[in-house]
Design a protein around this motif. Structure first.
Motif, short mmCIF file in Angstrom:
data_model
loop_
_atom_site.label_atom_id
_atom_site.label_comp_id
_atom_site.label_asym_id
_atom_site.label_seq_id
_atom_site.Cartn_x
_atom_site.Cartn_y
_atom_site.Cartn_z
N ASP A 380 159.00 19.16 -24.89
CA ASP A 380 157.99 19.27 -23.85
C ASP A 380 157.09 20.48 -24.09
O ASP A 380 157.59 21.59 -24.21
N PHE A 381 155.77 20.24 -24.13
CA PHE A 381 154.84 21.35 -24.28
C PHE A 381 154.47 21.96 -22.94
O PHE A 381 154.32 21.25 -21.94
N VAL A 382 154.39 23.28 -22.93
CA VAL A 382 153.96 24.00 -21.73
C VAL A 382 152.99 25.11 -22.17
O VAL A 382 152.80 25.33 -23.36
N ASP A 383 152.41 25.78 -21.19
CA ASP A 383 151.49 26.89 -21.48
C ASP A 383 152.13 28.18 -20.98
O ASP A 383 152.09 28.47 -19.79
N VAL A 384 152.77 28.91 -21.89
CA VAL A 384 153.43 30.17 -21.49
C VAL A 384 152.94 31.38 -22.29
O VAL A 384 153.55 32.43 -22.23
N ALA A 385 151.84 31.24 -23.02
CA ALA A 385 151.42 32.34 -23.88
C ALA A 385 150.47 33.28 -23.16
O ALA A 385 149.64 32.85 -22.35
N GLN A 386 150.59 34.56 -23.47
CA GLN A 386 149.63 35.54 -22.95
C GLN A 386 148.29 35.31 -23.62
O GLN A 386 148.21 35.11 -24.82
N VAL A 387 147.23 35.41 -22.79
CA VAL A 387 145.90 35.25 -23.35
C VAL A 387 145.55 36.51 -24.16
O VAL A 387 145.98 37.61 -23.83
N LYS A 388 144.82 36.30 -25.26
CA LYS A 388 144.42 37.42 -26.11
C LYS A 388 142.90 37.42 -26.25
O LYS A 388 142.25 36.39 -26.05
N GLU A 389 142.37 38.58 -26.63
CA GLU A 389 140.95 38.68 -26.95
C GLU A 389 140.59 37.56 -27.94
O GLU A 389 141.36 37.28 -28.86
N ASN A 390 139.46 36.93 -27.71
CA ASN A 390 138.94 35.87 -28.60
C ASN A 390 139.60 34.51 -28.45
O ASN A 390 139.25 33.58 -29.18
N ASP A 391 140.54 34.37 -27.54
CA ASP A 391 141.01 33.02 -27.20
C ASP A 391 139.84 32.27 -26.58
O ASP A 391 138.94 32.89 -26.01
N PRO A 392 139.85 30.93 -26.68
CA PRO A 392 138.68 30.19 -26.17
C PRO A 392 138.62 30.18 -24.64
O PRO A 392 139.64 30.04 -23.97
N CYS A 393 137.42 30.34 -24.11
CA CYS A 393 137.19 30.23 -22.67
C CYS A 393 137.54 28.82 -22.22
O CYS A 393 137.09 27.85 -22.83
N PRO A 394 138.35 28.67 -21.17
CA PRO A 394 138.75 27.32 -20.73
C PRO A 394 137.59 26.50 -20.20
O PRO A 394 137.68 25.28 -20.10
N LYS A 395 136.48 27.16 -19.87
CA LYS A 395 135.32 26.42 -19.33
C LYS A 395 134.37 26.00 -20.45
O LYS A 395 133.88 24.90 -20.46
N CYS A 396 134.09 26.92 -21.38
CA CYS A 396 133.04 26.62 -22.35
C CYS A 396 133.45 26.86 -23.81
O CYS A 396 132.67 26.58 -24.71
N GLY A 397 134.64 27.38 -24.04
CA GLY A 397 135.12 27.53 -25.41
C GLY A 397 134.69 28.78 -26.14
O GLY A 397 135.18 29.07 -27.23
#
Length: 570
Positions: A380-397
């Motif tokens: 099962d995939f989940v989202d548990v990672a800390q966001v980092k600088e340069n990760d894509p914006c969830p709205k516009c990438g």
RNA sequence: CGGGGCGUAGCUCAGGUGGUAGAGCGUCGGCUUUGGGAGCCGAAGGUCGCCGGUUCAAGUCCGGCCGCCCCGACCA
């Protein structure tokens, strides 16, 4: 105010316990004095700043139709039991008993109090909507108070509460407060980002935080310079990446003696950390083990994990527990030869990674070139990672910016989280009883003092923005023995008072350098130096903020400064 | 809550191997000085965090407690 009579005493030595600039400077410049851990006395200059902040907040709240009242500090246990928070708020609640054994807490926030008040008074939809607020001292027994006023156990907060008949109306109250907050932080001259936030244990359906960008603070905010998206880092969603297009190499078992960390493993095998599967074991509710798998270049965000597993009662497994469950040490946990009954969570970051390095639950060995589908199946995939600088914006990438900050305001659309259990009902137009829809809106008033210093200082001291400065003008008499200088300084001081400037007159018998250093440290926005230029009929005006200097005729000096101050306050 | 550190004058700190407490800054008095934390002379100021133990003798050694700071966890 004559400085010779004023309760403002600066320190020459650096305060050893303070690290954050705001903490250090507030101590050194004589604004605060510690009473005990996380408890500070605000000295006269700090109290002047506090009152200016309060008045800016008051003005904008009143403008939004909110009404000020004053609730109590001492709150009876019974109300907190109605919402269940007497227990769930935990050790952070300061609790005490009266002589008869009745239990109380010192209010850390006032949802229970205000809801109790409102349910006793409000009956009809005709009395709504309503927004009430107070500026009050709050108490939280923080596990670790830090950085002076930034995280104190006793502090001053503005808390507002809205009461509406329905969701739509509540949303309007929420938006009204949101705009008021933006005006408040503008007027305070603070650089603040409004970010989407987790509702946390206060509950509710929508929430925004107002985060001042500073080096010292508990908040991390991610924002997009392209589309304006901004959110508390712990709620930024991270999707599965694109599947890697890479030739699948044959799987191999490799001896990796004494290689324990991702970094060591990456160097030993000469692969980037992003090619390593990291496995972290948590123990939930002190009994259930959960294995979280994540890409080696990523960290687990425990706030995300908490929302996934639905409890905050979890911790990292101890070395002994890992050995007992897996028969190997930390660093050698993987997906192969997993013991029965262990729940596994796959972070999105692992999706589509080819030629992975994976541990096999056997000391000192790893597999390399492990591939999904061929060598293992995803769970099962989940989202548990800390966001980092340069990760894509969830709205516009667009690549995100991630910055540290200090939470100064937090607003929540609560719904009926408090009105329902406390039975705060009103009778609607249709004659039916309904729970009031609530919102709550906090601003950390005393903490703003620290945020201001964090954003406005240099190596010499504080640089207060004019609207919140303890005094707007410092008149420095350089030579107290020089009669002519003294007469000029006295005259300017009286004129400044007369013209409504917040002025402090440094009439102390100290050397010139001493007074200059103090003026820089305490941070008054303007100063007038009454010195040797008096002989030419002039004094020098200086700006602390810009460092600019102007020689001005004595008679015009106060009007000159007054004009600058008025401009700053616009 | 886990890990580390500290507690001696108002502040910053020094006080090998136990022998009865010091410096700089600040304060007070005097003189001198006045555009970037001045100089000289003199003085005051201490239950060495608390309790107990070892010892002829404890700031120093041992035990317990309290307080404070830092890192992490935590943090509407």
């Amino acid at each position: 105010m004559r400085w010779s009579r004023y309760f403002l005493f600066t320190e020459k030595e650096e305060p050893k316990e303070a690290e954050a600039p705001s903490h250090r400077l507030l101590l050194k410049a004589g604004f605060i004095k510690q009473a005990s851990a996380g408890i500070y006395r605000l000295l006269p200059p700090a109290y002047r700043v506090l009152k200016k902040i309060e008045n800016i907040v008051r003005k904008e709240m009143e403008r939004s139709g909110a009404q000020e009242l004053l609730l109590t500090v001492l709150n009876p246990k019974e109300l907190w039991e109605e919402t269940g928070r007497w227990d769930t708020y935990g050790d952070e609640l300061f609790k005490l008993k009266d002589r008869n054994g009745r239990e109380y807490c010192l209010g850390p926030t006032h949802e229970e109090e205000i809801t109790d008040l409102v349910r006793k008074v409000l009956r009809s939809y005709r009395q709504l909507p309503l927004i009430l607020y107070q500026i009050q001292v709050k108490f939280r027994d923080e596990k670790r108070p830090r950085f002076g006023l930034i995280r104190a156990r006793e502090f001053i907060m503005k808390d507002a509460y809205s009461f509406d008949t329905d969701e739509m109306s509540a949303m309007i109250s929420y938006e009204t407060m949101k705009f008021a907050y933006q005006r408040i932080f503008n007027k305070l001259r603070l650089n603040v980002i409004m970010a989407e936030a987790d509702v946390g244990q206060i509950g509710g359906s929508m929430s925004h935080e107002f985060i001042a960008l500073t080096d010292y603070g508990e908040a991390k905010v991610a924002y997009c310079e392209n589309c304006g998206y901004a959110a508390n880092a712990e709620i930024v969603p991270l999707q599965k990446p694109e599947e890697e297009q890479e030739e699948e190499k044959p799987m191999e078992k490799v001896h990796t003696p004494d290689v324990h960390t991702i970094q060591e493993l990456a160097e030993f095998l000469n692969v980037p950390p992003s090619k390593i599967m990291k496995a972290v074991l948590y123990i939930v509710n002190e009994k259930e083990p959960i294995l979280v798998l994540i890409r080696g270049d990523r960290e687990i965000d425990e706030n995300k994990l908490e929302r996934i597993i639905g409890t905050d009662n979890f911790r990292l497994a101890k070395d002994e527990e890992v050995i007992k469950l897996f028969g190997t040490k930390k660093g050698f946990i993987g997906i192969f030869n997993l013991p029965e009954g262990i729940k596994v969570l796959w972070d999105n970051s692992l999706y589509g990674v080819k030629n992975l390095v994976v541990a096999l639950n056997e000391p000192d060995w790893h597999y390399i070139n492990v591939n999904p589908g061929r060598d293992f199946q995803y769970g099962d995939f989940v989202d548990v990672a800390q966001v980092k600088e340069n990760d894509p914006c969830p709205k516009c990438g667009t690549p995100l910016k991630v910055k540290k900050g200090l939470e100064l305001g937090h607003i929540f659309l609560l719904g009926t989280r408090y009105s329902e259990p406390m039975k705060a009902y009103f009778t609607d137009r249709d004659g039916k009883e309904k729970p009031i829809i609530m919102g709550c809106y906090g601003i950390g008033i005393s903490r703003i003092i620290s945020a201001l210093v964090e954003q406005y200082h240099d190596d010499k001291g504080i640089k207060w923005p004019t609207p919140v400065a303890p005094f707007e003008l410092d008149i420095i008499l350089l030579n107290t023995k020089d009669e002519q200088q003294e007469q000029v300084a006295e005259k300017l001081y009286l004129e400044a008072e007369e013209k409504g400037i917040d002025v402090i007159y440094d009439d102390r018998e100290e050397s010139a350098g001493f007074k200059f250093a103090d003026a820089d440290l305490v941070g008054f926005p303007y100063r007038i130096i009454v010195g040797r230029k008096v002989k030419e009929g002039k004094v020098e005006v200086q700006s602390r903020t810009s460092g600019e200097k102007w020689d001005v005729e004595i008679d015009k000096a106060i009007d000159f400064v007054k004009e600058k101050i008025e401009e700053d306050k616009k």
